[in-house]
Write a protein that holds these residues in place. Structure first.
Motif, PDB file in Angstrom:
ATOM      1  N   TYR B  20      -6.769   5.460   3.349  1.00 44.17           N
ATOM      2  CA  TYR B  20      -7.858   6.088   2.617  1.00 44.17           C
ATOM      3  C   TYR B  20      -7.404   7.399   1.998  1.00 44.17           C
ATOM      4  CZ  TYR B  20     -11.445   9.680   2.700  1.00 44.17           C
ATOM      5  OH  TYR B  20     -12.203  10.770   2.421  1.00 44.17           O
ATOM      6  N   HIS B  21      -6.761   8.248   2.823  1.00 44.94           N
ATOM      7  CA  HIS B  21      -6.349   9.551   2.299  1.00 44.94           C
ATOM      8  C   HIS B  21      -5.293   9.410   1.227  1.00 44.94           C
ATOM      9  CE1 HIS B  21      -8.762  12.233   4.605  1.00 44.94           C
ATOM     10  NE2 HIS B  21      -8.515  11.524   5.706  1.00 44.94           N
ATOM     11  N   ALA B  22      -4.372   8.497   1.472  1.00 46.29           N
ATOM     12  CA  ALA B  22      -3.284   8.331   0.515  1.00 46.29           C
ATOM     13  C   ALA B  22      -3.823   7.878  -0.834  1.00 46.29           C
ATOM     14  CB  ALA B  22      -2.280   7.325   1.058  1.00 46.29           C
ATOM     15  N   SER B  23      -4.737   6.886  -0.792  1.00 46.17           N
ATOM     16  CA  SER B  23      -5.186   6.376  -2.083  1.00 46.17           C
ATOM     17  C   SER B  23      -6.141   7.361  -2.750  1.00 46.17           C
ATOM     18  CB  SER B  23      -5.823   5.002  -1.923  1.00 46.17           C
ATOM     19  OG  SER B  23      -6.921   5.102  -1.064  1.00 46.17           O
ATOM     20  N   ALA B  24      -6.895   8.133  -1.916  1.00 52.03           N
ATOM     21  CA  ALA B  24      -7.810   9.089  -2.513  1.00 52.03           C
ATOM     22  C   ALA B  24      -7.076  10.273  -3.127  1.00 52.03           C
ATOM     23  CB  ALA B  24      -8.799   9.577  -1.466  1.00 52.03           C
ATOM     24  N   GLN B  25      -5.933  10.586  -2.552  1.00 48.72           N
ATOM     25  CA  GLN B  25      -5.219  11.764  -3.053  1.00 48.72           C
ATOM     26  C   GLN B  25      -3.969  11.418  -3.847  1.00 48.72           C
ATOM     27  OE1 GLN B  25      -4.502  13.913   0.520  1.00 48.72           O
ATOM     28  NE2 GLN B  25      -6.668  14.081   1.005  1.00 48.72           N
ATOM     29  N   GLN B  26      -3.965  10.210  -4.372  1.00 46.69           N
ATOM     30  CA  GLN B  26      -2.835   9.791  -5.196  1.00 46.69           C
ATOM     31  C   GLN B  26      -1.518   9.777  -4.437  1.00 46.69           C
ATOM     32  OE1 GLN B  26      -2.745   8.550  -8.563  1.00 46.69           O
ATOM     33  NE2 GLN B  26      -4.732   8.170  -7.678  1.00 46.69           N
ATOM     34  N   GLY B  27      -1.613   9.462  -3.148  1.00 43.48           N
ATOM     35  CA  GLY B  27      -0.374   9.219  -2.422  1.00 43.48           C
ATOM     36  C   GLY B  27       0.164  10.400  -1.658  1.00 43.48           C
ATOM     37  N   ILE B  28       0.666  10.100  -0.456  1.00 41.27           N
ATOM     38  CA  ILE B  28       1.341  11.127   0.325  1.00 41.27           C
ATOM     39  C   ILE B  28       2.645  11.445  -0.395  1.00 41.27           C
ATOM     40  CG2 ILE B  28       2.412  11.635   2.559  1.00 41.27           C
ATOM     41  CD1 ILE B  28       0.466   9.384   3.653  1.00 41.27           C
ATOM     42  N   LEU B  29       3.278  10.392  -0.841  1.00 41.03           N
ATOM     43  CA  LEU B  29       4.481  10.543  -1.656  1.00 41.03           C
ATOM     44  C   LEU B  29       4.073  10.303  -3.107  1.00 41.03           C
ATOM     45  CD1 LEU B  29       6.713   8.275   0.531  1.00 41.03           C
ATOM     46  CD2 LEU B  29       7.114  10.696   0.195  1.00 41.03           C
ATOM     47  N   GLU B  30       4.819  10.879  -3.986  1.00 42.82           N
ATOM     48  CA  GLU B  30       4.544  10.642  -5.402  1.00 42.82           C
ATOM     49  C   GLU B  30       4.676   9.144  -5.689  1.00 42.82           C
ATOM     50  OE1 GLU B  30       3.047  12.195  -8.665  1.00 42.82           O
ATOM     51  OE2 GLU B  30       3.609  13.397  -6.921  1.00 42.82           O
ATOM     52  N   ASN B  31       3.740   8.609  -6.407  1.00 43.04           N
ATOM     53  CA  ASN B  31       3.760   7.205  -6.818  1.00 43.04           C
ATOM     54  C   ASN B  31       3.563   6.189  -5.693  1.00 43.04           C
ATOM     55  OD1 ASN B  31       4.206   7.893  -9.510  1.00 43.04           O
ATOM     56  ND2 ASN B  31       6.408   8.075  -9.117  1.00 43.04           N
ATOM     57  N   ALA B  32       3.232   6.676  -4.514  1.00 41.32           N
ATOM     58  CA  ALA B  32       2.997   5.713  -3.443  1.00 41.32           C
ATOM     59  C   ALA B  32       1.552   5.264  -3.526  1.00 41.32           C
ATOM     60  CB  ALA B  32       3.244   6.363  -2.094  1.00 41.32           C
ATOM     61  N   SER B  33       1.316   4.046  -3.145  1.00 41.21           N
ATOM     62  CA  SER B  33      -0.074   3.635  -3.123  1.00 41.21           C
ATOM     63  C   SER B  33      -0.326   2.714  -1.947  1.00 41.21           C
ATOM     64  CB  SER B  33      -0.479   2.995  -4.441  1.00 41.21           C
ATOM     65  OG  SER B  33      -0.191   1.639  -4.418  1.00 41.21           O
ATOM     66  N   ILE B  34      -1.544   2.816  -1.430  1.00 40.26           N
ATOM     67  CA  ILE B  34      -1.937   1.969  -0.313  1.00 40.26           C
ATOM     68  C   ILE B  34      -3.138   1.162  -0.745  1.00 40.26           C
ATOM     69  CG2 ILE B  34      -3.012   1.997   1.967  1.00 40.26           C
ATOM     70  CD1 ILE B  34      -1.042   3.798   2.932  1.00 40.26           C
ATOM     71  N   SER B  35      -3.091  -0.097  -0.444  1.00 40.27           N
ATOM     72  CA  SER B  35      -4.245  -0.924  -0.748  1.00 40.27           C
ATOM     73  C   SER B  35      -4.454  -1.870   0.413  1.00 40.27           C
ATOM     74  CB  SER B  35      -4.007  -1.690  -2.042  1.00 40.27           C
ATOM     75  OG  SER B  35      -2.919  -2.565  -1.879  1.00 40.27           O
ATOM     76  N   GLY B  36      -5.624  -2.440   0.463  1.00 38.28           N
ATOM     77  CA  GLY B  36      -5.884  -3.328   1.582  1.00 38.28           C
ATOM     78  C   GLY B  36      -7.185  -4.078   1.426  1.00 38.28           C
ATOM     79  N   SER B  37      -7.461  -4.904   2.397  1.00 36.19           N
ATOM     80  CA  SER B  37      -8.701  -5.658   2.378  1.00 36.19           C
ATOM     81  C   SER B  37      -9.144  -5.927   3.800  1.00 36.19           C
ATOM     82  CB  SER B  37      -8.505  -6.967   1.636  1.00 36.19           C
ATOM     83  OG  SER B  37      -7.567  -7.763   2.326  1.00 36.19           O
ATOM     84  N   LEU B  38     -10.383  -6.266   3.920  1.00 39.29           N
ATOM     85  CA  LEU B  38     -10.939  -6.525   5.229  1.00 39.29           C
ATOM     86  C   LEU B  38     -11.985  -7.618   5.113  1.00 39.29           C
ATOM     87  CD1 LEU B  38     -11.101  -4.842   8.089  1.00 39.29           C
ATOM     88  CD2 LEU B  38     -13.423  -4.565   7.278  1.00 39.29           C
ATOM     89  N   GLN B  39     -11.950  -8.544   6.042  1.00 34.74           N
ATOM     90  CA  GLN B  39     -12.991  -9.571   6.054  1.00 34.74           C
ATOM     91  C   GLN B  39     -13.371  -9.876   7.487  1.00 34.74           C
ATOM     92  OE1 GLN B  39     -12.985 -12.761   3.378  1.00 34.74           O
ATOM     93  NE2 GLN B  39     -14.767 -13.620   4.410  1.00 34.74           N
ATOM     94  N   THR B  40     -14.675  -9.940   7.737  1.00 33.37           N
ATOM     95  CA  THR B  40     -15.095 -10.352   9.059  1.00 33.37           C
ATOM     96  C   THR B  40     -16.267 -11.318   8.944  1.00 33.37           C
ATOM     97  OG1 THR B  40     -15.698  -9.614  11.263  1.00 33.37           O
ATOM     98  CG2 THR B  40     -16.554  -8.313   9.467  1.00 33.37           C
ATOM     99  N   ASP B  41     -16.202 -12.397   9.706  1.00 31.97           N
ATOM    100  CA  ASP B  41     -17.254 -13.401   9.730  1.00 31.97           C
ATOM    101  C   ASP B  41     -17.692 -13.570  11.175  1.00 31.97           C
ATOM    102  OD1 ASP B  41     -16.855 -14.020   6.962  1.00 31.97           O
ATOM    103  OD2 ASP B  41     -15.075 -15.139   7.547  1.00 31.97           O
TER     104      ASP B  41
END
Lengths: 183, 580
Positions: B20-41
């Protein structure tokens, strides 16, 4: 029972985080949208040519990327509804839509035939191994992304309800004007 | 809850926070990005006397929950990720072996213009998958990811060569168990060549071809089979191959609207539980030709499959998910629930099928097309089994006898049994800005015994006619109502069915639906049940939450031609998915 509770807590926290990210992006968004770059995955066109997703480009105009499949009823409804107004959308915003099929490779010929017969003017891409779907974290389809002129993801949406294409167009219009997209 | 599971959960949470922090702040490292998904049934089951579900049949198993969270981290050309899964326990209908919590999938990869290299878990498909296909489908609880290494090279434009090796996922079985001959090593190589790109041919005709070779190495095999000769039973220990290989070749030609694709695969002798331990080689051939232009499309396809089951464990059962290859059915994947009552799945031990599909859009502003045009689809699939002739062994003629060649089969001869036939016509029409509809007629023949593997005569062959209409009314820019009705008529199996569904959506976030599937034609009057369902949902960007209450009929759930059995259940379901 402990396991269930802990899993629920984890799920809840994670979904809150996913949503809080959305909120913080909303408050911090400036005039220009910034977002993630599209990951590089090599797909095929319906004619068998290679296509790298890092090359998704539309001369600075917005791009829509929509994941679909022949078995997905709502995907087809969405793409058919957009197709009715696509010419108007293109004229007003210069948008291009890439329809990424996640059907298995055996149905490639059917995908081409289907899209052609429906008169879809989209760029059809084949993601038979679902590499692009995974790289974009797509779970259930339809799942639609809007990219800005720099090819960055600025908006995404899952599922389709009748008439939802209007909301998508509002987003595309804002992106075309360089306005912020609140998500 | 043991310490390891707890640690994994905490690690996942920490990573989500970082994500969350990485993607909100444009990455801990320059050009780094974190993405993900979640599913629960999740589902809570209640007793339902009419459905035969009581407190004692539930036996305390009143809750099921499947959860998966995926996280991907990328910086420059590097990419790494993992998936967390928790089945606490698995929903009814999922394999009981799915129960557990952990990280079954993780990887690190590097890619540039010339190379993609992955270590860890990965998915792959060669051609149509006749030789190899590793994939995951959450809704089916299916995952045959390979853990090992994969390298794809693109040394020159139009050339792609992939090599891989590893062990397939087998639910939560430890990969160390491989040492106990738990499953075999899968290795493969595939080449894909685009002639136009290689030779820089600027012409309308596009030609590409490819080939693959996949092998399974499995040791510690042992199997004893019995033969009956003149009333005396003799036992033989089979001499089993430690290496089984499949080779496949394919070609794809397109010229404007014309297209042709062909693929052939050959598997060397592979005695296994699935083919009753016969030594006959396997073959599969798939051909398709198509032509399409704006507003019109036609596709013809033919397929022959003979003894092509290929699993990484010799004695794997059908539900073990250790499939190395995949051969999807040719038939249309129906969008609505009643035609899906009788879904077809490829018969790996032998089938011959033909398919034809014609699509036509009647242009706008014509008499038939009206103001908005109208599209018509006609689709036909027919599947037979293959002709199997007996072989002679010690003067006795036999078919499918373990330890023998099994049978002989002329390549072009069709068997005696029609396994499946599907003739369907669909019309899609927009009447006005506010009204549109989909109308279908489907005629199905379904040999339930042979397709689902029951003993012959148990259910017989089902002949069913289905008619359906799905009409949408866009009330205004925010509100719309959809009504769906389907009718299935058959004298076999459970008899006639009728369904009615109303779905109201309030854009952009909300929807509710009410539906009833009524098995009014069941011969057993006590089984003339209403399968009602009420559900509501909320969609916000890429997050979707659905809550529903109702009955679920037993049957097969299929996604992309792969099916799993879903048992009858009544209860409350909650589903949540999101991605970022």
């Amino acid at each position: 029972m402990k396991k269930i509770v802990l899993t629920l807590v984890a799920v809840f926290c994670a979904s809150m985080l996913a949503n809080s990210q959305v909120v913080s992006a909303q408050t911090s968004s400036s005039d220009t949208n910034t977002g993630k770059k599209v990951p590089s995955v090599t797909l095929k066109t319906v004619d068998g040519k290679s296509f790298n997703t890092a090359d998704l480009e539309n001369g600075g105009k917005p791009i829509i990327v929509s994941f679909w499949a022949l078995w997905c009823k709502n995907c087809i409804k969405e793409l058919t509804a957009i197709n009715d107004v696509y010419a108007d959308w293109q004229e007003e915003t210069g948008v291009t839509l890439y329809a990424v099929s996640i059907d298995d490779a055996q149905r490639n010929a059917n995908v081409k035939s289907f899209a052609n017969s429906k008169g879809w003017d989209y760029e059809i891409l084949l993601d038979s191994n679902q590499d692009f779907k995974r790289a974009m974290n797509v779970g259930n389809i339809p799942h639609t992304f809007v990219l800005n002129g720099k090819g960055e993801i600025v908006w995404q949406h899952t599922s389709y309800m009748d008439g939802a294409e209007n909301e998508l167009f509002e987003v595309v219009k804002k992106v075309a004007k360089g306005q912020s997209v609140k998500q | 809850m043991n310490k390891v599971t707890f640690f994994i959960l905490m690690l996942m949470l920490t990573l989500f926070v970082c994500g969350y922090h990485a993607s909100a702040q444009q990455g801990i490292l320059e050009n780094a990005s974190i993405s993900g998904s979640l599913q629960t049934d999740a589902q809570y089951y209640v007793p339902d006397k009419a459905m035969g579900i009581t407190d004692s049949t539930l036996n305390g198993n009143v809750f099921g929950m499947n959860t998966s969270g995926e996280l991907n981290y990328s910086v420059g050309n590097f990419r790494a990720g993992m998936r967390f899964e928790a089945y606490t326990p698995a929903l009814k209908g999922f394999d009981t072996r799915a129960k557990g919590v952990g990280i079954p999938y993780f990887y690190a990869s590097y890619s540039n213009k010339y190379i993609d290299a992955t270590i860890g878990d990965f998915y792959e498909q060669f051609g149509c998958g006749f030789a190899l296909r590793a994939y995951q489908e959450w809704n089916l609880g299916y995952d045959n990811a390979i853990r090992g290494a994969k390298v794809t090279l693109r040394p020159y434009k139009g050339i792609k060569v992939t090599g891989l090796t590893g062990y397939q996922r087998f639910f939560w079985n430890n990969y160390v168990n491989i040492l106990n001959y738990d499953r075999g090593l899968v290795s493969g190589v595939d080449g894909d060549f685009n002639v136009n790109e290689i030779f820089d041919l600027q012409m309308k005709t596009q030609i590409s071809f490819g080939g693959s070779f996949v092998s399974k190495h499995e040791t510690g095999l042992s199997k004893t089979v019995s033969f009956v000769f003149d009333d005396s039973t003799q036992y033989y220990k089979l001499n089993l191959p430690e290496n089984v290989a499949t080779a496949a070749g394919r070609i794809n030609v397109s010229h404007g609207g014309f297209g042709f694709y062909g693929e052939y695969a050959y598997k060397i002798n592979n005695p296994s539980a699935y083919n009753t331990y016969i030594y006959r080689p396997g073959q599969a051939l798939y051909l398709t030709a198509s032509y399409s232009t704006k507003g019109f499309g036609v596709t013809l396809a033919a397929k022959r499959v003979d003894n092509m089951s290929f699993k990484s464990k010799m004695d794997a059962s059908g539900s073990d998910q250790l499939d190395i290859n995949f051969i999807p059915p040719l038939s249309k994947q129906h969008h609505y629930s009643l035609p899906s009552l009788y879904p077809y799945a490829t018969q790996y031990n032998g089938e011959m099928s033909l398919k034809g599909n014609v699509l036509y859009s009647i242009p706008k502003k014509t008499k038939l097309g009206g103001k908005y045009g109208m599209s018509i689809e006609l689709d036909y699939t027919i599947v037979y089994d293959i002709k199997k002739d007996s072989i002679q062994f010690n003067g006795v003629s036999m078919i499918d006898q373990p330890g023998t060649e099994g049978y002989t089969s002329p390549f072009f001869a069709v068997g005696d049994h029609c396994l499946y036939s599907d003739l369907n016509l669909t019309v899609t029409k927009k009447f006005s800005q506010k009204w549109k509809g989909v109308f279908s007629y489907i005629y199905l023949i379904y040999d339930k015994d042979r397709v689902e593997g029951h003993s012959i005569g148990e259910y017989g062959v089902v002949n069913a006619h289905v008619g359906l209409a799905d009409v949408s009314w866009k009330i205004d820019n925010k509100n719309s109502l959809r009504c769906e009705t389907q009718w299935l008529f058959t004298r076999q199996d459970k008899g006639n069915w009728g369904t009615l569904l109303f779905e109201y959506s309030f854009l952009p976030h909300w929807f509710v639906s009410v539906s009833d599937e009524y098995n009014y034609g069941n011969e057993d009057k006590d089984q003339r049940l209403h399968y009602y369902n009420v559900s509501g949902g909320y969609v916000y960007n890429s997050t979707r939450v659905t809550l529903s209450y109702g009955r679920q009929r037993d049957g097969l759930l299929c996604v992309g031609g792969v099916c799993r059995y879903v048992p009858a259940a009544t209860g409350v379901s909650l589903s949540l998915s999101t991605s970022f």
